[in-house]
Design a protein around this motif. Structure first.
Motif, PDB file in Angstrom:
ATOM      1  N   THR A 198      -1.424  -1.211  -4.087  1.00 22.91           N
ATOM      2  CA  THR A 198      -2.735  -0.843  -3.575  1.00 22.91           C
ATOM      3  C   THR A 198      -2.718   0.656  -3.282  1.00 22.91           C
ATOM      4  O   THR A 198      -1.782   1.159  -2.664  1.00 22.91           O
ATOM      5  CB  THR A 198      -3.050  -1.635  -2.299  1.00 22.91           C
ATOM      6  OG1 THR A 198      -3.139  -3.013  -2.650  1.00 22.91           O
ATOM      7  CG2 THR A 198      -4.363  -1.182  -1.681  1.00 22.91           C
ATOM      8  N   MET A 213     -13.666   1.979   0.939  1.00 28.06           N
ATOM      9  CA  MET A 213     -12.923   2.093   2.181  1.00 28.06           C
ATOM     10  C   MET A 213     -13.884   1.882   3.341  1.00 28.06           C
ATOM     11  O   MET A 213     -14.970   2.452   3.360  1.00 28.06           O
ATOM     12  CB  MET A 213     -12.326   3.501   2.299  1.00 28.06           C
ATOM     13  CG  MET A 213     -11.289   3.795   1.244  1.00 28.06           C
ATOM     14  SD  MET A 213      -9.716   3.111   1.694  1.00 28.06           S
ATOM     15  CE  MET A 213      -9.106   4.494   2.637  1.00 28.06           C
ATOM     16  N   GLN A 235     -10.412   1.703  -2.151  1.00 32.59           N
ATOM     17  CA  GLN A 235      -9.070   1.146  -2.137  1.00 32.59           C
ATOM     18  C   GLN A 235      -8.980   0.247  -3.367  1.00 32.59           C
ATOM     19  O   GLN A 235      -9.854  -0.589  -3.577  1.00 32.59           O
ATOM     20  CB  GLN A 235      -8.849   0.369  -0.838  1.00 32.59           C
ATOM     21  CG  GLN A 235      -7.459  -0.223  -0.729  1.00 32.59           C
ATOM     22  CD  GLN A 235      -7.131  -0.601   0.716  1.00 32.59           C
ATOM     23  OE1 GLN A 235      -7.005   0.252   1.591  1.00 32.59           O
ATOM     24  NE2 GLN A 235      -6.999  -1.889   0.953  1.00 32.59           N
ATOM     25  N   ILE A 292       0.867  -1.183   0.000  1.00 31.66           N
ATOM     26  CA  ILE A 292       0.000   0.000   0.000  1.00 31.66           C
ATOM     27  C   ILE A 292       0.902   1.231   0.000  1.00 31.66           C
ATOM     28  O   ILE A 292       1.706   1.407   0.912  1.00 31.66           O
ATOM     29  CB  ILE A 292      -0.891   0.023   1.259  1.00 31.66           C
ATOM     30  CG1 ILE A 292      -1.685  -1.281   1.358  1.00 31.66           C
ATOM     31  CG2 ILE A 292      -1.825   1.241   1.229  1.00 31.66           C
ATOM     32  CD1 ILE A 292      -2.560  -1.380   2.599  1.00 31.66           C
ATOM     33  N   LYS A 329      -5.081   4.145  -2.029  1.00 34.91           N
ATOM     34  CA  LYS A 329      -6.286   4.622  -1.357  1.00 34.91           C
ATOM     35  C   LYS A 329      -6.598   5.995  -1.926  1.00 34.91           C
ATOM     36  O   LYS A 329      -5.707   6.842  -2.009  1.00 34.91           O
ATOM     37  CB  LYS A 329      -6.060   4.762   0.141  1.00 34.91           C
ATOM     38  CG  LYS A 329      -5.754   3.472   0.870  1.00 34.91           C
ATOM     39  CD  LYS A 329      -5.308   3.796   2.295  1.00 34.91           C
ATOM     40  CE  LYS A 329      -4.745   2.573   2.978  1.00 34.91           C
ATOM     41  NZ  LYS A 329      -5.558   2.072   4.062  1.00 34.91           N
ATOM     42  N   GLY A 373      -5.305  -4.557  -0.911  1.00 35.42           N
ATOM     43  CA  GLY A 373      -4.452  -4.099   0.179  1.00 35.42           C
ATOM     44  C   GLY A 373      -3.965  -5.181   1.120  1.00 35.42           C
ATOM     45  O   GLY A 373      -3.659  -4.907   2.281  1.00 35.42           O
TER      46      GLY A 373
END
Ligand code: ADP
Ligand code: MG
Length: 670
Positions: free
Chosen positions: A59, A133, A111, A46, A61, A145
């Motif tokens: 990953t 999310m 995400q 992430i 966000k 993630g």
């Protein structure tokens, strides 16, 4: 939620879904929990988009800035979104998922996971995995993630669905799961509930590995425990009376054979004599490849039984093999005044026989009388172990002898058939000639056909094995056999007589075709890989195998064992649609190696799967997670099981384990 709750009663599973689940043999909550992922997507990196490399799986966000469907000229739908993770805008594209615009709206916080690429100078991700999310920032995500489990899929049942359902069910059931393994055996391994939770949703590779280790241990351990317990129970039984080994008369019989026994055959006989002198029933498996002389050994033992005024029941996997054994045994034993009977679906002539040869029907209460001293089961793997259930209630039982041509490396056999003693015939009779084997390049196909035609015209017969399309005998492979049969008959061998054999034919039809082939009414038998193990057509000298790469080496070796049964020079021609060196080199092992056990070990190394021992076909034990190539784990579980049973043979101190074994009741007598 209880483990045995049927899935159809689980929230969110309606009739349609439960039908699909049933197709995967998933009936209960427990089945779903034991439906393991076969791999993971690693979406655990992430990071901000600007820190990632092009080509990296990441990953991100961020927020959806826009999303819309675009229809291409070829009427395909592309869903395009612009996503921003705070460091850069990223173009997202999905194919043929127009419903996504209903699920994802501008302004949503997502995400997403996927491979970062660059397209027209813009950062892009094709077909990213995504999820909203969670409201609570510390709630774990499921599809992005992290290490994301991927499940075997069937039509209409996605990995995403399975993952979601399992993640809902796990927290409700884990406390129901008791660990049957005592602390002393579990050692440093994960507890069962931890393992079940981590196998689905590991936080890192280490956890996934530990979960696999524990669950793989369980699988092999329970097999080892079950077979060793069967062995213990069996050893508590008594035979009707210890047998007299009349060596003088036995030698007379052995001298009457038209050949000398091999050393390996003698050794097996010695093993058996020792067993039979005992007041405990024998339960021995003779393993030896096709043509190694197992049936002849069986004949000697049958004679020994009859010298003791007892009867033998000899069970073959199919009618045609029963008749073949009937004529072989009759030829060998008639001169010694032994009456040989037959008992199959179509023919029953067993009155007053000293030995009755037949199919499954043989093991009925009616025939299994007090004076049966020996039961022989030919090609054990086809039956499983249910035969012993017949003897459950008896305190005095006959001896058991099983034979198999399946090469199973010793360590594996000790687990899988831990209830049996093992004798191996690892030597072929001296006069046996090697089957000349060639991996034939594509461009030489016509040459091979010319060779076959020439051989047939000089009186030989040929098997042509067509591809095995799926694991099990499926409609597709039947179709492949039919298509190939028609092509060969029309285009390649129009003047020869061809026959077609496949698993969808009725038993009688199969037998008829095999009989015609045996009698020479058919020149070339086109067949799926169901050609019966051990069928003896001495005139067949060529076996051609299509798509040979689909088979294990030891399977191919068993297939080719069906030619070369007479004195004529014999050939095996292997064809492959694939030309990769790795594929061809694997097959080329058959040109050089003629030892079934060596080939089985190579299979283990190259393919590393339990299927190759035929264990899967027999359904004796199916491994989901452990692997028969993991000899270390096999050895560990076997030792653990025997140590446990040594200390507590009845498992009195371990009620959970005892219950676990009861679950495997079909393999547990008593
Ligand atoms: P299997 O049951 O292991 O396939 P069989 O007992 O049917 O093997 O033997 C295969 C063939 O080899 C038979 O024709 C048998 O008569 C012959 N045979 C068996 N043992 C010997 C031996 N020691 N020497 C020569 N031929 C043998
Ligand atoms: Mg045999």
């Amino acid at each position: 939620m209880e483990l045995n709750t049927p899935l159809k009663y689980v929230l969110g599973i309606g009739p349609g879904l439960s039908f699909k689940l049933n197709k995967l043999s998933l009936l209960t909550v427990s089945d779903l929990i034991y439906h393991f992922p076969f791999r993971y997507d690693d979406f655990s990196a992430i990071k901000p988009a600007t820190d990632a490399q092009i080509g990296e799986v990441v990953t991100l966000k961020g927020e959806v800035w826009s999303i819309k469907n675009i229809y291409t000229r070829s009427r395909k739908v592309l869903t395009q979104a612009i996503f921003n993770d705070g460091t850069s805008p990223i173009n997202l594209t999905w194919f043929n998922q127009s419903w996504l615009t209903k699920q994802i709206k501008t302004g949503d916080r997502l995400q997403i996971s996927g491979k970062l690429t660059e397209y027209k100078k813009k950062l892009s991700i094709m077909a990213p995995k995504w999820e909203k999310m969670p409201d609570n920032p510390i709630s774990p995500t499921l599809h992005t993630g992290r290490l994301v489990p991927i499940y075997p899929e069937t039509e209409g049942l996605t990995s995403k669905w399975v993952r979601t359902k399992i993640s809902q069910i796990l927290p409700l059931t884990l406390k129901e799961i008791e660990d049957p393994l005592p602390e002393s055996i579990r050692g440093g391994m994960l507890s069962l509930s931890d393992a079940l939770s981590k196998i689905h949703l590991p936080e890192n590779w280490e956890e996934a590995k530990k979960a696999r280790e524990r669950l793989g241990f369980d699988e092999l351990f329970y097999i080892a425990l079950a077979t060793q317990k069967i062995r213990l129970n069996w050893r508590q039984k008594k035979v009707i009376e210890p047998l007299r080994i009349d060596l003088k008369n036995l030698d007379k019989f052995i001298k009457s054979l038209p050949f000398e026994l091999t050393n390996a055959q003698r050794q097996v006989l010695d093993d058996v004599y020792k067993d039979l002198k005992n007041d405990k029933p024998m339960n021995r498996m003779i393993q030896g490849e096709v043509g190694s002389g197992k049936t002849v050994v069986a004949a000697v033992i049958i004679y020994l039984i009859s010298l003791n005024k007892l009867k033998t029941l000899f069970m073959a996997p199919t009618e045609i093999l029963a008749f073949q054994h009937y004529s072989t045994i009759q030829r060998l034993l008639k001169p010694f005044n032994i009456k040989v009977g037959i008992y199959t679906g179509s023919k029953k002539d067993s009155k007053g026989a000293d030995i009755i040869i037949g199919t499954h029907a043989l093991l009925s209460e009616k025939l299994l009388t007090e004076n049966v001293g020996l039961v022989i089961i030919d090609e054990q793997q086809r039956f499983g172990v249910d035969q012993r259930s017949l003897l459950r209630s008896r305190s005095k039982v006959p001896h058991f002898l099983t034979t198999t041509a399946t090469p199973i490396p010793r360590t594996v056999a000790l687990t899988l058939y831990g209830d049996l003693d093992l004798s191996v015939i690892d030597e072929l009779p001296k006069d046996r000639q090697k089957i000349k084997t060639f991996v034939v390049p594509k461009k030489k196909r016509q040459d091979a056909y010319n060779f076959i035609e020439k051989k047939v015209k000089s009186g030989d017969q040929v098997y042509i094995i067509t591809p095995l399309i799926e694991e099990s005998e499926s409609l597709k492979s039947v179709r492949a056999a039919k298509v190939e049969f028609e092509r060969l008959q029309k285009e390649v061998f129009p003047t020869l007589k061809l026959g077609l054999l496949h698993g969808r034919l009725k038993g009688k039809e199969k037998d008829q075709i095999m009989q015609d082939f045996k009698e020479g009414k058919i020149d070339i038998l086109v067949s799926t890989s169901v050609v019966e193990v051990g069928v003896d057509v001495r005139n067949a000298t060529i076996m051609l195998i299509e798509s040979a790469e689909r088979f294990g080496l030891s399977q191919l070796h068993q297939l080719r064992g069906r030619v070369g049964r007479g004195s004529k020079e014999s050939f095996c021609l292997l064809f492959s649609e694939m030309e990769e060196p790795a594929v061809i080199n694997r097959l080329k092992n058959l040109e050089k190696i003629n030892d079934g056990m060596k080939l089985a070990e190579l299979d283990l190394k190259i393919r590393g799967s339990g299927e190759i021992f035929g264990a899967k076909q027999s359904g004796r034990f199916e491994l989901k997670i452990a692997d028969f190539s993991d000899l270390g784990l096999i050895e560990r579980t076997r030792k653990a099981a025997s140590e446990l049973l040594r200390l507590d043979p009845e498992l009195d101190k371990y009620p959970h384990l005892a219950a676990k074994l009861q679950d495997q009741a079909n393999i547990m007598p008593d």
